[in-house]
Scaffold this motif. Structure first.
Motif, short mmCIF file in Angstrom:
data_model
loop_
_atom_site.label_atom_id
_atom_site.label_comp_id
_atom_site.label_asym_id
_atom_site.label_seq_id
_atom_site.Cartn_x
_atom_site.Cartn_y
_atom_site.Cartn_z
N LEU A 83 0.81 -1.22 0.00
CA LEU A 83 0.00 0.00 0.00
C LEU A 83 0.84 1.27 0.00
N HIS A 84 2.16 1.15 0.29
CA HIS A 84 2.95 2.38 0.48
C HIS A 84 2.98 3.31 -0.73
N PRO A 85 2.93 2.82 -1.99
CA PRO A 85 2.90 3.79 -3.10
C PRO A 85 1.62 4.64 -3.11
N THR A 86 0.48 4.00 -2.88
CA THR A 86 -0.78 4.73 -2.87
C THR A 86 -0.85 5.67 -1.67
N VAL A 87 -0.42 5.18 -0.52
CA VAL A 87 -0.42 6.00 0.69
C VAL A 87 0.48 7.22 0.49
N GLY A 88 1.67 7.01 -0.06
CA GLY A 88 2.59 8.11 -0.29
C GLY A 88 2.02 9.13 -1.26
N ALA A 89 1.42 8.64 -2.36
CA ALA A 89 0.81 9.56 -3.33
C ALA A 89 -0.32 10.35 -2.68
N ASP A 90 -1.14 9.67 -1.88
CA ASP A 90 -2.24 10.36 -1.20
C ASP A 90 -1.71 11.43 -0.25
N MET A 91 -0.61 11.14 0.42
CA MET A 91 0.00 12.14 1.31
C MET A 91 0.38 13.39 0.51
N LEU A 92 1.00 13.18 -0.64
CA LEU A 92 1.47 14.31 -1.45
C LEU A 92 0.32 15.05 -2.13
N LYS A 93 -0.75 14.33 -2.45
CA LYS A 93 -1.92 14.96 -3.10
C LYS A 93 -2.60 15.96 -2.18
N GLU A 94 -2.33 15.90 -0.89
CA GLU A 94 -2.91 16.86 0.05
C GLU A 94 -2.37 18.27 -0.19
N TYR A 95 -1.28 18.37 -0.92
CA TYR A 95 -0.64 19.66 -1.19
C TYR A 95 -0.80 19.97 -2.67
N ASP A 96 -1.52 21.03 -2.99
CA ASP A 96 -1.79 21.33 -4.39
C ASP A 96 -0.59 21.89 -5.15
N PHE A 97 0.51 22.12 -4.46
CA PHE A 97 1.68 22.68 -5.13
C PHE A 97 2.73 21.62 -5.47
N ILE A 98 2.46 20.36 -5.19
CA ILE A 98 3.40 19.29 -5.55
C ILE A 98 3.14 18.90 -7.00
N ASP A 99 4.18 18.88 -7.81
CA ASP A 99 4.04 18.52 -9.22
C ASP A 99 3.45 17.12 -9.36
N GLN A 100 2.52 16.97 -10.28
CA GLN A 100 1.89 15.68 -10.53
C GLN A 100 2.93 14.63 -10.94
N GLU A 101 3.96 15.05 -11.64
CA GLU A 101 5.01 14.11 -12.06
C GLU A 101 5.71 13.48 -10.86
N ILE A 102 5.88 14.25 -9.78
CA ILE A 102 6.49 13.72 -8.56
C ILE A 102 5.53 12.72 -7.90
N ILE A 103 4.27 13.09 -7.84
CA ILE A 103 3.26 12.19 -7.26
C ILE A 103 3.20 10.89 -8.07
N ASP A 104 3.28 10.99 -9.39
CA ASP A 104 3.24 9.80 -10.25
C ASP A 104 4.40 8.85 -9.96
N VAL A 105 5.57 9.38 -9.72
CA VAL A 105 6.72 8.52 -9.38
C VAL A 105 6.42 7.74 -8.11
N VAL A 106 5.93 8.45 -7.10
CA VAL A 106 5.62 7.82 -5.81
C VAL A 106 4.54 6.75 -6.00
N GLU A 107 3.49 7.09 -6.74
CA GLU A 107 2.34 6.20 -6.88
C GLU A 107 2.61 4.98 -7.76
N PHE A 108 3.46 5.13 -8.77
CA PHE A 108 3.57 4.08 -9.78
C PHE A 108 4.95 3.42 -9.86
N HIS A 109 5.82 3.63 -8.88
CA HIS A 109 7.17 3.07 -8.98
C HIS A 109 7.23 1.56 -8.81
N HIS A 110 6.14 0.92 -8.42
CA HIS A 110 6.12 -0.55 -8.33
C HIS A 110 5.29 -1.19 -9.44
N GLU A 111 4.93 -0.41 -10.44
CA GLU A 111 4.27 -0.99 -11.62
C GLU A 111 5.33 -1.72 -12.44
N ARG A 112 4.91 -2.72 -13.18
CA ARG A 112 5.84 -3.49 -14.00
C ARG A 112 5.48 -3.34 -15.48
#
Length: 186
Positions: A83-112
């Motif tokens: 769950l850590h990628p989704t949890v991490g992305a959700d944490m960062l989504k709370e801030y509207d000034f974080i670049d979506q590209e950064i959130i995408d790395v956090v959320e999708f780094h365990h995709e294959r």
């Protein structure tokens, strides 16, 4: 503002789990080499490097007894860890000034590359490029790092694993660029 938030969150990770923090710093450092080799502009470099730096930030919400377990994880513990990628992305989504590209790395780094990853089951080109790059760097650093539950591989053994899994787990193009940029030679 992004840098202050990232620094604060990562300080919490350092205090809670220095091993994961150190891993994140190494992954970000290798991402900087990749950004240079890919001739990314300053904004893209910022996004890739900081996405890699924050990729495991969701582990702040994983119980310490799972993070620090000296043996392999039980199936229900793996379910929590995944769950850590989704949890991490959700944490960062709370801030509207974080670049979506950064959130995408956090959320999708365990995709294959073949779609067998987690959390969203993305595959191939559907996985954001910076997440694909982070996946390779993250796996490489994890493979060469010794943990309480496994001995780290040699650099050559880890490179062999990257090459072996290029086209299934990893984007083959970026595996070869990573190996070239870090002078790991196949």
């Amino acid at each position: 503002m992004q840098l202050v938030l990232m620094h604060n969150e990562m300080n919490h990770l350092l205090e809670r789990d220095s091993e994961t923090y150190d891993h994140s710093v190494r992954v970000a450092s290798m991402a900087k080499v990749m950004a240079y080799g890919l001739k990314l502009d300053s904004k893209q470099t910022f996004q890739l490097v900081n996405g890699c730096y924050l990729h495991d930030i969701g582990k702040l919400r994983i119980p310490l007894e799972i993070l620090n377990k000296p043996s392999g994880l039980a199936p229900h513990e793996w379910d929590l860890m995944r769950l850590h990628p989704t949890v991490g992305a959700d944490m960062l989504k709370e801030y509207d000034f974080i670049d979506q590209e950064i959130i995408d790395v956090v959320e999708f780094h365990h995709e294959r590359w073949n779609g067998d990853g987690y959390c969203a089951g993305l595959k191939g080109q559907d996985i954001p490029v910076f997440a694909r790059i982070c996946s390779i760097i993250d796996a490489f650093d994890s493979m060469i790092s010794s943990r309480t539950y496994h001995r780290g591989l040699s650099v050559n053994e880890a490179v062999d694993q990257l090459v072996l899994n290029a086209g299934t787990q990893f984007d083959k193009q970026y595996v070869h660029i990573f190996i070239q940029q870090l002078n790991l030679n196949e």
